[in-house]
Design an enzyme around this catalytic site. Structure first.
Site, short mmCIF file in Angstrom:
data_model
loop_
_atom_site.label_atom_id
_atom_site.label_comp_id
_atom_site.label_asym_id
_atom_site.label_seq_id
_atom_site.Cartn_x
_atom_site.Cartn_y
_atom_site.Cartn_z
N THR A 1 -8.28 6.89 -1.53
CA THR A 1 -9.61 6.37 -1.91
C THR A 1 -10.27 7.23 -1.76
OG1 THR A 1 -9.28 5.79 0.29
CG2 THR A 1 -9.01 3.43 -1.11
N LYS B 1 -7.01 13.97 4.92
CA LYS B 1 -6.25 13.16 4.24
C LYS B 1 -5.68 12.36 6.09
CE LYS B 1 -5.87 14.02 0.44
NZ LYS B 1 -5.78 13.19 -0.88
N ARG B 2 -4.34 11.64 6.26
CA ARG B 2 -3.89 12.14 6.52
C ARG B 2 -2.91 13.00 6.40
NH1 ARG B 2 -3.10 8.41 11.82
NH2 ARG B 2 -1.52 9.20 11.39
N LYS C 1 1.43 14.00 0.93
CA LYS C 1 0.35 14.35 0.45
C LYS C 1 0.28 15.88 0.00
CE LYS C 1 -1.88 10.51 3.29
NZ LYS C 1 -2.64 10.00 2.60
N HIS D 1 0.80 -1.15 0.00
CA HIS D 1 0.36 -0.46 -0.20
C HIS D 1 0.65 1.32 0.32
CE1 HIS D 1 -4.01 -2.06 0.97
NE2 HIS D 1 -2.79 -2.96 1.83
N LYS E 1 -13.97 8.65 -3.50
CA LYS E 1 -15.74 8.29 -2.44
C LYS E 1 -15.84 10.68 -3.40
CE LYS E 1 -13.45 6.28 1.20
NZ LYS E 1 -12.21 6.95 2.38
C1 26W Z 1 4.32 0.59 10.48
C2 26W Z 1 3.61 2.17 9.76
C3 26W Z 1 3.16 2.27 8.60
C4 26W Z 1 1.06 2.05 8.98
C5 26W Z 1 0.43 1.93 7.75
C6 26W Z 1 3.09 1.96 7.58
C7 26W Z 1 2.48 1.71 6.57
C8 26W Z 1 0.70 2.44 6.47
C9 26W Z 1 -0.26 1.87 5.35
C10 26W Z 1 0.12 1.42 4.16
C11 26W Z 1 -0.10 3.63 5.37
C12 26W Z 1 -1.50 3.56 4.65
O1 26W Z 1 -3.08 3.87 5.02
N1 26W Z 1 -1.18 3.58 2.85
C13 26W Z 1 -2.61 3.87 1.72
O2 26W Z 1 -2.88 2.59 1.84
C14 26W Z 1 -4.28 3.37 0.87
C15 26W Z 1 -5.05 2.19 1.24
O3 26W Z 1 -4.44 1.21 -0.38
C16 26W Z 1 -4.11 3.95 -0.15
O4 26W Z 1 -4.70 3.79 -1.12
C17 26W Z 1 -3.25 5.29 0.07
O5 26W Z 1 -2.48 6.10 -1.32
C18 26W Z 1 -2.13 5.23 1.08
O6 26W Z 1 -0.85 5.52 1.51
#
Ligand code: 26W
Length: 833
Positions: free
Chosen positions: A678, A568-569, A574, A377, A682
């Protein structure tokens, strides 16, 4: 999926074990009766003595009980069918509120509303009491929630596994414009949607050492753990939409094996007596609030191993009939790894098959490679998890051994194919030698997974070409793509009933489970009457939002303004900073007299964004956004033409109010950085137009809605790459662009910090001398695109037409379609109708 833990107990003949489940009160009277009974029996109160929370819990319980019958029936049917199913392993599920989704799925909304009214209760008051389970950070967690909704609605045999964090994502408050985190004690008032099953707890081990022993001439290894905890399952129902199906989400809670050491207690060391307990229960205490940069904390690895070990044990114990031939596992299950967080499941699965089931290594590895698949992701190198062999060896010594053997055999095969190319071997090794010897979890997932997929076409292409090229070359056909999607039940039918009604009037109701039918709206875009009704729906959603923001945060949203939304975060890639520079530019143009306020298109800039607590620059940008808002919102020279609103604690519930009201969707990440997004989907499905770069799924949105209905700007990924390689000097852009210089100088001047130039200096110097995500390079193109937006918005009819075409052409972004792609390309788990 044979029977899951039967919520009652795995007594023999199913029929016997089932108590008479209450028949669904499909009448108002029936519902009233059930509701009052639950008030009395569940809450021990009467209607007159009930607290609002009593009433909410009784309502939730009544709806929940309605679903139980279907759930039990489904479990029985899945057991009988012995069908292949999906185990979705995710460390995060951003579920959102459950009441409305379950009322919708069971067609109980009207009945419940009337029944409560008959009891003198306004259902809206009870809705507002529900605390959303914030068991996720952002995109990845919400995607998991959309996916289990689609799996249930499409009747795919499946179960979601995760962690029941006692504290979810922190609650965000602002103090003097700065983010302050509060613990999210979401369980305080009880959680009516879960069923606890302490009797089905699993014992999960940690630490200790390994030893080899001889068994019938075969050298075997075994793990001698140091300590263990109990994993208690909590079942949540995942209701399918109007198909009578209910799947299970099983979240694990950590409980100390022996809660309390009386002997130590009696010796007077009270703290020590309970230390084991707290230590154990810490494992599921709180969600890690990072969504990009792993902190490498031991507790995080404990969390990951805890839930995957419990889930694998649970699956083998409860899903397979006794004596099941384990070599047939690939016909029964696919474990989908939601990013690298659950990848420790691979060596755990091998440990169970080899050490506990005494399977030969090769046979076990053969099975494992067919039973796992990995979804990546992210594209940020720093977001790819690595665990030091020191920590892994200490916490999970047997798993490290297994990983070493997997890596040895893998590298032997690489050597076989490519010869002694040491550089390639070093680059592909699951074990990184530097800076610290560590395990690259994305590499382990790629070696073990039957399939590896990205979450948007561009993302999957970059994964193959840039992130894991050696693996794409070594494993032809392993890499694929499944573009993300969102559930139309929550993010259209529930969040935007006005628009849903309009669509159903025009096309019938089938779109809710077949979103491609939205295509039928294309012709309606030409219909002035339909456009007028759509515009009225959007205006009504704006009124609802402004009422919510007034009640929630005391904001007054100016009427008639374009709602320009970025939610978004908070992350530098971003580029919330690009949005800030646009606002400051618009403001500077007015206060410098270069533009007359009355000539400026009225805009309300709405932000929603949490920053990981340890992400200093992100927190500074939040502070700057609030500081700019403070000045712009109160500067009489602006004449209210510009408004900055930053409601704190952006979450699923607020998204459901903001997205239907939006006119403009900000998807402005640097090309090549956002895996998919995503929110972009929406917004488009709710009739907002997108201003965005060619990044992530924006590319597929633009291709489907058409260039005329999308405000594209900025460099493409190859252009970004080219500029980076050529050497990017952000200060040059500052010198060459007057608008940019004026905007940055205004921030640097302290204009938004009471003249104190130091407060935002770190942001300014980062932009001028680092700017890793090329905010300055894309600024001019962005501002030009925003001027195009202003011009386009002046023609409301054309804007409305473009909005309707966005909706009509975005049916592809349903999570149902994503699940169909997973089934066709990765899982091969046909729906069980
Ligand atoms: C370990 C720290 C950590 C925690 C969460 C690293 C990475 C993440 C996630 C992968 C981050 C995340 O939420 N990625 C997002 O995933 C969405 C669903 O696929 C995508 O639509 C977003 O582009 C992506 O940033």
């Amino acid at each position: 999926m044979p029977d899951q833990i039967s919520p009652v107990s795995s007594k023999p003949s199913h029929a016997l074990a089932l108590a008479p489940v209450p028949t669904p009160p499909s009448t108002v009277d029936g519902f009233v009766k059930q509701f009052l009974e639950n008030l009395n029996l569940e809450r021990g109160v009467t209607l007159s003595t009930a607290s609002p929370n009593d009433r909410y819990i009784a309502l939730a319980t009544t709806v929940r009980d309605f679903l139980v019958a279907r759930w039990l029936e489904d479990i029985r049917r899945q057991k009988e069918a012995q069908a292949k199913g999906v185990c979705y392993l995710s460390a995060e599920y951003l579920l959102g509120r459950q009441l409305d989704n379950n009322l919708l799925a069971t067609r109980l909304t009207d009945i419940a509303t009337e029944a409560l009214a008959a009891c003198g209760i306004d259902i809206d008051e009870l809705r507002a009491l529900e605390v959303e389970p914030g068991l996720g950070n952002g995109g990845l967690g919400r995607l998991a929630a959309c996916f289990i909704d689609s799996l249930a609605t499409m009747s795919v045999p499946s179960i979601g596994y995760g962690i029941r964090y006692e504290y979810g994502i922190f609650r965000q408050t602002f103090v003097d414009g700065q983010q302050v985190e509060q613990p999210d004690a979401w369980l305080t008032l009880g959680s009516p949607w879960e069923f606890a099953h302490p009797e089905a707890a699993q014992t999960i081990s940690f630490g200790g050492y390994t030893e080899t022993f001889d068994e019938g001439g075969v050298t075997r290894s075994r793990w001698v753990p140091g300590w263990n905890v109990q994993a208690v399952p909590y079942n949540y129902m995942v209701s399918g939409y109007h198909n009578g199906r209910v799947n299970t989400l099983r979240l694990w809670r950590a409980v100390a094996t022996d809660a309390f050491d009386l002997r130590i207690f009696n010796s007077g060391d009270y703290e020590k007596a309970v230390r084991a307990q707290t230590y154990a229960e810490n494992i599921s205490k709180v969600l890690y609030p990072e969504d990009s940069t792993p902190q490498g904390k031991e507790l995080r690895l404990q969390q990951q191993y805890f839930f995957v070990a419990a889930s694998i044990r649970d699956f083998l114990d409860h899903m397979l009939t006794p004596g099941f031939d384990l070599s047939k596992l690939p016909d029964r299950v696919i474990f989908q790894l939601n990013d690298t967080h659950p990848v420790i499941a691979v060596p755990e699965f091998m440990r169970v098959l080899v050490d506990e089931e005494h399977m030969e290594w090769d046979a076990a590895w053969e099975i494992t490679q067919q039973c796992f698949a990995y979804t990546c992701h992210t594209l940020l190198p720093e977001a790819l998890e690595v665990w030091s062999v020191e920590l892994l060896g200490r916490l999970l010594p047997r798993h490290l051994e297994i990983i070493y053997r997997i890596n040895d055999e893998f590298l032997a095969a690489v050597r076989e194919r490519f010869g002694d190319d040491e550089m390639r071997i070093r680059n592909m090794s699951i074990i990184a030698e530097s800076p610290e010897r560590s395990v690259r979890m994305a590499y382990l997932a790629t070696v073990a997974g039957a399939k590896v997929n990205g979450v948007a076409e561009l993302h999957s292409q970059l994964l193959r070409e840039k992130v894991l090229p050696d693996f794409d070359e070594f494993y032809p056909g392993k890499f694929t793509n499944v573009t993300n999607g969102v559930t139309p039940r929550r993010f259209l039918r529930l969040a935007n009933p006005g628009l849903a009604g309009l669509i159903t009037d025009a096309l019938g109701a089938g779109w809710t489970v077949d979103l491609e039918r939205l295509r039928g709206l294309e012709s309606f875009a030409e219909d002035p009457e339909f456009r007028a009704r759509f515009a009225e729906v959007k205006a009504a959603n704006k009124r609802v939002l402004s009422d919510v923001l007034r009640a929630r945060d005391g904001f007054e949203v100016s009427d008639g303004h374009m709602l320009d939304v970025m939610v978004k975060r908070l992350h530098e890639y971003k580029r919330q900073m690009l949005k800030v520079l646009h606002i400051v530019t618009s403001y500077e143009r007015i206060v410098s007299g270069r533009v007359r306020a009355e000539d400026v298109q009225g805009r309300a800039f709405i932000f929603g964004a949490k920053a990981a607590p340890g992400y200093v620059m992100a927190k500074r940008i939040i502070h700057l956004i609030n500081a700019v808002g403070e000045v712009v919102n109160n500067d009489p020279r602006v004449e209210g033409r510009l408004q900055v609103l930053f409601p704190p604690n952006y979450n699923v519930t607020l998204a459901e109010r903001v997205i239907p009201a939006a006119d403009l969707s900000e998807q402005i990440s640097l090309a090549g950085k956002e895996a998919s997004g995503t929110g972009n989907m929406k917004f488009a499905l709710n009739g907002a137009l997108t201003i965005g770069t060619d990044d992530g799924a924006n590319v597929e949105i633009r291709e489907l809605v058409g260039d005329d209905n999308f405000f594209l700007f900025g460099m493409t990924e190859p252009e970004v790459e080219e500029l980076w390689t050529r050497g990017y000097k952000p200060a040059e852009f500052y010198q060459q662009d007057e608008d940019l210089r004026r905007a940055i100088d205004l921030i640097a001047s302290g204009a938004f910090s009471n003249g104190d130039r130091t407060v935002f200096e770190p942001i300014v110097s980062n932009l001028l001398y680092d700017d890793r995500f090329m905010v300055l390079a894309d600024y001019a193109s962005y501002i030009r695109a925003q001027d195009r937006v202003d011009a386009a918005y002046a023609d409301q009819d054309a804007w409305t037409k473009a909005a309707i075409l966005n909706i009509a052409r975005c049916g592809f972004f349903s999570s149902d379609r994503s699940i169909r792609d997973y089934i066709d390309r990765i899982w091969h788990t046909p729906p069980m109708l």
